[in-house]
Design a protein around this motif. Sequence first.
Motif, mmCIF file in Angstrom:
data_model
loop_
_atom_site.group_PDB
_atom_site.id
_atom_site.type_symbol
_atom_site.label_atom_id
_atom_site.label_comp_id
_atom_site.label_asym_id
_atom_site.label_seq_id
_atom_site.Cartn_x
_atom_site.Cartn_y
_atom_site.Cartn_z
ATOM 1 N N SER A 12 2.594 -1.337 13.247
ATOM 2 C CA SER A 12 3.995 -2.251 12.762
ATOM 3 C C SER A 12 3.917 -2.528 11.173
ATOM 4 O O SER A 12 5.096 -2.827 10.656
ATOM 5 N N SER A 13 2.953 -2.183 10.599
ATOM 6 C CA SER A 13 2.682 -1.836 8.943
ATOM 7 C C SER A 13 2.056 -0.746 8.560
ATOM 8 O O SER A 13 1.311 -0.581 9.080
ATOM 9 N N PHE A 14 1.935 -1.261 7.332
ATOM 10 C CA PHE A 14 1.170 0.059 6.908
ATOM 11 C C PHE A 14 -0.182 -0.420 6.028
ATOM 12 O O PHE A 14 0.569 -1.706 4.925
ATOM 13 N N GLN A 15 -0.593 -0.290 4.753
ATOM 14 C CA GLN A 15 -1.445 -1.255 3.647
ATOM 15 C C GLN A 15 -1.365 -0.014 2.858
ATOM 16 O O GLN A 15 -2.276 0.817 3.062
ATOM 17 N N LEU A 16 -1.492 -0.465 1.458
ATOM 18 C CA LEU A 16 -0.960 0.342 0.815
ATOM 19 C C LEU A 16 -2.160 -0.171 -0.241
ATOM 20 O O LEU A 16 -3.047 -1.387 -0.481
ATOM 21 N N THR A 17 -2.836 1.397 -0.962
ATOM 22 C CA THR A 17 -4.148 1.379 -1.767
ATOM 23 C C THR A 17 -3.906 0.867 -2.926
ATOM 24 O O THR A 17 -4.500 0.408 -3.652
ATOM 25 N N GLY A 18 -2.797 0.852 -3.373
ATOM 26 C CA GLY A 18 -2.776 0.391 -5.098
ATOM 27 C C GLY A 18 -3.324 2.039 -5.530
ATOM 28 O O GLY A 18 -2.574 2.923 -5.642
ATOM 29 N N TRP A 88 -3.114 -8.204 -7.824
ATOM 30 C CA TRP A 88 -3.344 -9.323 -8.501
ATOM 31 C C TRP A 88 -4.103 -10.219 -7.081
ATOM 32 O O TRP A 88 -5.033 -10.903 -7.424
ATOM 33 N N PHE A 89 -3.360 -10.202 -5.974
ATOM 34 C CA PHE A 89 -3.607 -10.657 -4.778
ATOM 35 C C PHE A 89 -4.014 -10.014 -3.731
ATOM 36 O O PHE A 89 -4.312 -10.532 -2.815
ATOM 37 N N GLY A 90 -3.968 -8.517 -4.068
ATOM 38 C CA GLY A 90 -5.204 -7.342 -2.741
ATOM 39 C C GLY A 90 -3.795 -7.789 -1.561
ATOM 40 O O GLY A 90 -4.223 -7.131 -0.448
ATOM 41 N N ALA A 91 -2.273 -7.811 -2.226
ATOM 42 C CA ALA A 91 -1.546 -7.781 -1.058
ATOM 43 C C ALA A 91 -0.766 -6.916 -0.798
ATOM 44 O O ALA A 91 0.552 -5.951 -0.957
ATOM 45 N N GLY A 92 -1.602 -5.482 -0.187
ATOM 46 C CA GLY A 92 -1.489 -4.177 0.189
ATOM 47 C C GLY A 92 -0.319 -4.213 1.459
ATOM 48 O O GLY A 92 0.241 -2.993 1.597
ATOM 49 N N ASP A 93 -0.649 -4.805 2.074
ATOM 50 C CA ASP A 93 0.193 -5.260 3.431
ATOM 51 C C ASP A 93 1.913 -4.836 3.257
ATOM 52 O O ASP A 93 2.438 -5.592 2.772
ATOM 53 N N HIS A 179 -1.587 4.984 -1.670
ATOM 54 C CA HIS A 179 -0.561 5.499 -2.750
ATOM 55 C C HIS A 179 -0.655 4.130 -2.417
ATOM 56 O O HIS A 179 -0.172 3.031 -2.252
ATOM 57 N N SER A 180 0.148 3.687 -3.981
ATOM 58 C CA SER A 180 0.791 2.202 -4.486
ATOM 59 C C SER A 180 1.651 2.278 -3.819
ATOM 60 O O SER A 180 2.775 0.804 -3.703
ATOM 61 N N TYR A 181 3.143 3.046 -3.744
ATOM 62 C CA TYR A 181 3.988 2.592 -2.739
ATOM 63 C C TYR A 181 4.763 3.447 -1.452
ATOM 64 O O TYR A 181 3.657 4.451 -1.412
ATOM 65 N N CYS A 182 5.430 3.263 -0.944
ATOM 66 C CA CYS A 182 6.017 4.044 -0.051
ATOM 67 C C CYS A 182 6.434 5.533 -0.263
ATOM 68 O O CYS A 182 7.838 5.313 0.535
ATOM 69 N N GLU A 183 5.894 6.165 -0.504
ATOM 70 C CA GLU A 183 6.244 7.864 -0.910
ATOM 71 C C GLU A 183 6.792 8.092 0.499
ATOM 72 O O GLU A 183 5.408 8.564 1.126
#
Length: 317
Positions: A12-18, A88-93, A179-183
């Motif tokens: 239902s979601s992914f986790q971006l690592t930055g 800043w917040f670890g908001a990778g979801d 990655h830091s965005y959904c490439e």
Amino acid sequence: MLTFHNVCSVPSSFQLTGIPGLESLHIWLSIPFSSMYLVAVVGNITILAVVRVERSLHQPMYFFLCMLAVIDLVLSTSTMPKLLGIFWFGAGDIGLDACLTQMFLIHCFATVESGIFLAMAFDRYVAICDPLRHTTVLTHTMVGRLGLAALLRGILYIGPLPVMIRLQLPLYKARVIVHSYCEHMAVVTLACGDSRINNVYGLSIGFLVLILDSMAIAASYVMIFRAVMGLATPEARIKTLGTCGSHICAILIFYVPIAVSSLIHRFGHQVPPPIHTLLANFYLLIPPILNPIVYAVRTKQIRERLLQILKIQTKIR
């Protein structure tokens, strides 16, 4: 999340690592990235404001420049707020639909920007090689149609990508996107299904946009240089080429980073992930930062208007 065969799942979601491998430096990395994003936003909004209030700039070249400014704002804003949230917040979801939307915006508007550069090359070609017809060919209506054509081409080319992922690749072996965005390729590599169609389609679009557009732009400048070399005096040649200088700089700023990033992503398997991810972010940040600076420095009308505004603000204070 539904799981199948204990291996593949429907996320239902992914986790971006930055920036993978540099998680401990995320707070420090946020300083240059937030600063660059602020410069990009302020610079492009300034260009839009200056062109709007200065009637002498209501010409095709500056209308195309405004289109570039809007595109650069979309490209940088589609990635930087989320990246800063990770820092800043670890908001990778990020939700699946939000991920596909971000992917569409990034690739679509990068394609649109390439189309605008092609339109700007056409504008310079007509202005230099057939100056008597420039005002009749590049009317406001024609400029609007060229911009709309670039937008529709971007939607037509990139629109199928998220649709194919949604319909053909519903199962994933992991939900962490390194990655830091959904490439596009970063998402596709996580899929459990056959992703060859996505890979071929992505490469085909890359060829059509990057290669064909750059070849068409190069061809227009070959004809421009031939026309310039036919001018009577060196001063006239330099002055005429000066009108193309900002456009050439902007083209190099756009095409070189995106070409390097694409080649590294597909063929540079030995490149460390942090370097690749940083380059991928820079190619979305460098054009939005440098385009306003290049045009403000090299374009006399914009430079004079900015200086006039700064003088007025100084007197008020």
